[in-house]
Scaffold this motif. Structure first.
Motif, short mmCIF file in Angstrom:
data_model
loop_
_atom_site.label_atom_id
_atom_site.label_comp_id
_atom_site.label_asym_id
_atom_site.label_seq_id
_atom_site.Cartn_x
_atom_site.Cartn_y
_atom_site.Cartn_z
N PHE A 194 0.84 -1.19 0.00
CA PHE A 194 0.00 0.00 0.00
C PHE A 194 0.88 1.24 0.00
N VAL A 195 1.87 1.23 0.91
CA VAL A 195 2.75 2.39 1.02
C VAL A 195 3.53 2.58 -0.26
N VAL A 196 4.06 1.47 -0.78
CA VAL A 196 4.86 1.55 -2.01
C VAL A 196 4.01 2.08 -3.15
N VAL A 197 2.78 1.55 -3.24
CA VAL A 197 1.89 1.99 -4.33
C VAL A 197 1.62 3.48 -4.20
N GLU A 198 1.28 3.91 -2.97
CA GLU A 198 0.97 5.32 -2.73
C GLU A 198 2.15 6.20 -3.13
N SER A 222 4.76 5.39 -5.00
CA SER A 222 5.07 5.33 -6.42
C SER A 222 4.13 6.22 -7.21
N GLU A 223 2.84 6.19 -6.77
CA GLU A 223 1.84 6.97 -7.47
C GLU A 223 2.23 8.45 -7.41
N ARG A 224 2.60 8.86 -6.21
CA ARG A 224 2.95 10.26 -6.02
C ARG A 224 4.19 10.61 -6.84
N ILE A 225 5.18 9.72 -6.74
CA ILE A 225 6.43 9.98 -7.48
C ILE A 225 6.16 10.04 -8.97
N PHE A 226 5.33 9.11 -9.42
CA PHE A 226 4.98 9.04 -10.84
C PHE A 226 4.35 10.36 -11.28
N TYR A 227 3.38 10.81 -10.44
CA TYR A 227 2.66 12.04 -10.74
C TYR A 227 3.61 13.23 -10.73
N GLU A 228 4.45 13.26 -9.67
CA GLU A 228 5.39 14.37 -9.55
C GLU A 228 6.35 14.40 -10.73
N ASN A 229 6.74 13.23 -11.17
CA ASN A 229 7.67 13.14 -12.31
C ASN A 229 7.04 13.68 -13.58
N ILE A 230 5.76 13.34 -13.74
CA ILE A 230 5.07 13.85 -14.93
C ILE A 230 5.02 15.37 -14.89
N LEU A 231 4.64 15.89 -13.68
CA LEU A 231 4.58 17.34 -13.52
C LEU A 231 5.95 17.97 -13.84
N LYS A 232 6.97 17.29 -13.27
CA LYS A 232 8.33 17.83 -13.42
C LYS A 232 8.74 17.84 -14.90
N SER A 233 8.45 16.74 -15.58
CA SER A 233 8.89 16.64 -16.97
C SER A 233 8.14 17.67 -17.84
N LYS A 246 -1.44 2.22 -13.95
CA LYS A 246 -2.16 1.04 -13.50
C LYS A 246 -1.33 -0.26 -13.56
N PRO A 247 -0.67 -0.53 -14.69
CA PRO A 247 0.12 -1.78 -14.74
C PRO A 247 1.17 -1.85 -13.64
N ILE A 248 1.80 -0.69 -13.37
CA ILE A 248 2.83 -0.64 -12.32
C ILE A 248 2.18 -0.92 -10.98
N LYS A 249 0.99 -0.29 -10.80
CA LYS A 249 0.26 -0.43 -9.55
C LYS A 249 -0.12 -1.90 -9.32
N LEU A 282 2.82 -3.89 -8.45
CA LEU A 282 3.23 -3.68 -7.06
C LEU A 282 2.28 -4.39 -6.10
N MET A 283 0.97 -4.24 -6.44
CA MET A 283 -0.03 -4.81 -5.53
C MET A 283 0.05 -6.34 -5.51
N PHE A 284 0.29 -6.89 -6.68
CA PHE A 284 0.28 -8.35 -6.74
C PHE A 284 1.67 -8.96 -6.58
N SER A 285 2.62 -8.08 -6.26
CA SER A 285 3.97 -8.62 -6.07
C SER A 285 4.02 -9.57 -4.88
N ALA A 286 3.07 -9.35 -3.94
CA ALA A 286 3.04 -10.22 -2.76
C ALA A 286 2.43 -11.58 -3.07
N LEU A 287 1.67 -11.61 -4.18
CA LEU A 287 0.94 -12.84 -4.50
C LEU A 287 1.84 -14.06 -4.66
#
Lengths: 562, 285
Positions: free
Chosen positions: A34-38, A40-51, A149-152, A155-160
């Motif tokens: 959950f934490v990693v997804v959150e 990553s989501e933020r980082i992903f978003y921030e990166n898009i903004l930054k780029s 979404k694919p990354i998410k 990440l979510m199913f990495s525990a599976l």
């Protein structure tokens, strides 16, 4: 809650292991994911903004030029280019008053229209001292999330896979434990079925606690096996000992039920099996309560055999709740005793006959002396009469002694019998000034009253004779079990040691007027009643005669008359 | 040995004589169509023996300036800048192209196929694309038409979007950034051929013309031999199969020679615009 807990606790090891693994993974990986997804989501978003910001920044000089020159077309090409990016929903360049210079969707926002959208990025294009305009980007969040979404999911199913792996691991370990346990179990099962030799040490690949446990079990059973073998040997040993002795041995419980019998019961015609569980009372005839007495004392009983009853000596030893009953066959000894008693009787008769003849000859002597006298004086007649009377007495006594009268068993009170006897000797005692003390138990018994009276009269009269004027004699009579004990004592001269064995001989007497038959009669009657008599005497202090006669009787409370 | 030496000398001679001439291209051709331009220059270089390299400018003003400073020797420009700049910049007509057999072309008013505009006058208050401020078809003609109707374009449209390229004006309409545009008919036809998917969503609502076609001019001071050679090659291009292929790429049929007076219609329009601008200034004062 508790029900659930107990249900969980009673699950199989495998399920518990698997559940533990899964719970652990869930506890650790779910929040982590959950934490990693959150993040990553933020980082992903921030990166898009930054780029995007960098994108605009790289065009800043051009943009300033286009804005100042109102080069709408170039500005449009710029915003169009930006809007072509997936992450950008719309892009606009506005002038310093917020009016559209170019918008990626010109139909909605034509040149000069007011643009009130703040957008996700508001990039100000600085001029000299103030902004000439700004680039406003609105991001297409859905598209961004779709891209993420694919990354998410990853990440979510990495525990599976880990969960699956743990599940597999749990199942595998539990299967292994289960199979090992059942291996141990089947090895022990073999032993349980009695095949002690079938016990095999179980070897596992894993040298862990289960192997230790298995070894421990193996060693324990091995030790038990040795113990069992020793026990078996000991049992056989003791059994053979028990079976080889002459006594019949019973082990009975507190209520008298037979628990064990040794081989000797076969001599009674029984098989061991038919005796086990039987009440011992059905087998043994005794005057008193069966379980009376202890191991120290034996008593005579009758054992009911299948064909005949045998007399036996019974001993009781107590062992915890058990009683060990030993029975010694005394039928042979009984026969022997009878024979001895008869022989003694005959020898007594023989001795008596000789003494009788002697006495008779003595009594006849005055007659013989008077035979030549023709004229008998009055004194002579008296002498003759005395002689004849004496001879008559002698003959009567002899007849009484030699001819056994039938034994008549009657029920009577011990005290009544004793009082009657004392009243017979009371006169004699009073004449001599002798005091008679008595201790008599209140008891009823069945025996030959006549014979007991004769025994007691003789003993008491002897005792009175034994003491001097004003002397003291006494008697004690009591029942112990099925034996009547009569003790008569005196405080007389006592009997010299060398004379003791003679006193029971017929016609032996130390008294002037004694017949010499008193103690012989006592002895004879005692024998006829299957009892015995003992004498204890101390010269100068007195004597005590102890008579023991088996009787049937009921003991009453003891009382001591003054 | 002698042959080798001769070849070497010939090569040296060629190399020395290989002076580079600059051929300017403006918005009259689609600058994106680099292939056609390259083929054209390769052809005339081969035929004339002079080497030509392309020079592109954003505007006609720039091209006129480059011609005036001798930085460009030959240029393919529009009729309006020819009329306005030829004297100050010092250039003259070389040849004019033939479009559909004639040295004429039109100014199209275009819009999206789904829109309801019927005339240039319907675009009042709307963004409208001009190409170059000095373009005949993309600026002079619509300005002239509006002024004839009593409007001034910079107030009529909101705003005028200068794209400096007829093809970009087409795209501006296509993207909806402007509602309409005035474009060169040759460029539009050419565009329709190359990108039919774009043009199929557009329509021509008004056609003005015909007007004297966009000319190829040379610097006055350019060497006569070069002028002559160029004119000769260009005029005979339509008779040469290879030349024909090159022409076809540029959607032209060939070249011809016209006199300066051929451009009087444009001259008149410009004169009208200038006169009326002054009149407006006076009335507004």
């Amino acid at each position: 809650m508790r029900k659930l807990l107990s249900r969980i606790l009673s699950l199989s090891i495998g399920t518990k292991l698997t559940l533990t693994f899964i719970t652990l993974i869930c506890i650790t990986s779910v929040p982590l994911s959950f934490v990693v997804v959150e993040l990553s989501e933020r980082i992903f978003y921030e990166n898009i903004l930054k780029s995007l910001r960098e994108n605009i920044a790289s065009e800043e000089f051009q943009l300033r030029y286009y804005i100042i020159n109102r080069d709408y077309w170039s500005l449009f090409k710029f915003v169009k280019g930006l809007a072509q990016k997936k992450s950008v929903y719309e892009a606009a360049v506005v002038d310093e008053t917020g009016k559209v210079l170019a918008h990626s969707d010109p139909q909605r926002f034509p040149i000069g229209s007011k643009y009130k959208v703040n957008g996700d990025i508001n990039y100000l294009i600085p001029g000299l001292g103030s902004e000439v305009g700004s680039v406003i980007l609105t991001l297409d969040r859905e598209s961004i999330w779709a891209e993420f979404k694919p990354i998410k999911l990853l990440l979510m199913f990495s525990a599976l896979p880990f969960t699956m792996l743990s599940l597999l691991l749990g199942v595998l370990i539990s299967y292994r434990i289960k199979s090992r346990l059942s291996k141990i179990r089947s090895s022990i099962e073999q032993v349980r079925k009695g095949d002690l030799k079938g016990l095999n040490r179980v070897e596992f690949l894993e040298k862990d606690e289960l192997q230790d446990f298995s070894d421990f079990l193996f060693e324990s059973i091995e030790a038990l096996k040795n113990y069992y073998q020793n026990m078996d040997y000991a049992q056989k040993f003791y059994m053979s000992i028990l079976n080889s002795i002459n006594e019949i041995v019973f082990v009975v419980d507190e209520e008298g039920r037979i628990f064990y019998a040794n081989d000797k019961v076969k001599s009674l015609g029984y098989e061991i099996n038919e005796l086990v569980g039987l009440d011992l009372k059905n087998l043994i005839e005794t005057q008193s309560a069966l379980m009376e007495g202890n191991g120290q004392s034996y008593r005579e009983v009758f054992v009911k055999g299948k064909e005949k009853n045998i007399p036996a000596l019974m001993g009781i030893a107590r062992y915890g709740d058990w009683n060990v009953i030993t029975l010694i066959d005394i039928s042979e000894r009984k026969e022997m005793e009878d024979r001895i008693r008869k022989m003694e009787l005959f020898s007594t008769l023989g001795e008596m006959s000789a003494n009788f003849a002697h006495e008779l000859k003595n009594a006849m002597l005055p007659l013989n002396l008077l035979t030549p006298v023709e004229e008998l004086s009055e004194e002579d007649v008296k002498v003759i009469r005395r002689s004849i009377s004496r001879m008559g007495k002698l003959v009567n006594m002899f007849l009484n002694f030699a001819r056994p009268s039938p034994i008549e068993m009657v029920k009577f009170k011990l005290s009544v019998m004793v009082n009657e006897v004392i009243s017979l000797v009371e006169m004699k005692a009073k004449d001599k000034g002798v005091r008679i003390s008595k201790v008599v138990e209140e008891a009823e018994l069945v025996s030959s009253k006549d014979m007991l009276e004769i025994i007691l009269i003789n003993l008491l009269s002897n005792a009175i004779d034994a003491v001097g004027e004003g002397g003291e004699v006494g008697l004690k009579a009591y029942l112990r079990g099925s034996v009547l004990h009569i003790e008569v004592w005196d405080k007389g001269e006592g009997i010299p040691e060398d004379k003791v064995y003679k006193i029971f001989e017929p016609f032996y007497t130390t008294k002037e007027n004694g017949s010499g038959l008193g103690l012989s009669i006592v002895l004879r009657n005692v024998y006829l009643l299957k009892g015995n008599v003992e004498v204890e005497s101390e010269p100068g202090r007195g004597s005590i005669f102890k008579v023991h006669i088996p009787v049937q009787g009921v003991q009453d409370e003891e009382h001591t008359p003054g | 040995m002698q042959k080798v030496l001769l070849l070497l000398l010939l090569f040296l001679n060629l190399a020395l004589s290989q002076e580079v001439y600059r051929f300017g291209f403006t918005a009259v051709v689609a600058k994106e169509d680099v292939k056609s331009v390259t083929m054209f220059l390769e052809y005339i270089s081969k035929k004339t023996g002079y080497r030509f390299v392309p020079v592109f400018t954003k505007s006609y003003d720039e091209m006129s300036y480059l011609l005036s400073r001798g930085m460009v020797d030959v240029a393919y420009i529009c009729g309006a800048p020819y009329v306005e700049d030829k004297d100050y910049a010092g250039f003259e007509l070389l040849v004019v192209p033939l479009y559909k057999g004639k040295p004429l072309y039109y100014s199209y008013v275009i819009t999206r196929r789904d829109s309801s505009y019927k005339s240039i006058l319907d675009f009042q208050g709307k963004p409208y694309a001009f190409s170059d401020p000095k373009s005949n078809s993309g600026s002079v003609v619509p300005t002239y038409v509006l002024m004839r109707n009593g409007y001034r374009p910079e107030r009529f449209f909101n705003p005028i979007v200068y794209t400096y390229s007829h093809s970009e004006s087409i795209l501006a309409v296509y993207y909806g950034f402007v509602e309409g545009a005035s474009v060169d008919s040759i460029v539009f036809d050419q565009f329709a051929k190359k990108s039919p998917n774009i043009v199929s969503s557009l329509k021509v609502v008004e056609v003005y013309g015909p007007f004297p076609i966009t000319p190829i001019v040379v610097r006055n001071q350019l060497d006569d031999d070069v002028k002559y050679a160029l004119r000769k090659v260009l005029l005979s291009m339509s008779e040469d199969p290879e030349g024909k292929r090159v022409l076809k790429n540029l959607a032209l049929d060939g070249f011809t020679v016209v006199g300066d007076s051929f451009y009087n219609p444009i001259r008149d329009m410009i004169a009208f615009i200038k006169a009326n601008t002054l009149a407006y200034e006076k009335t507004s004062k």
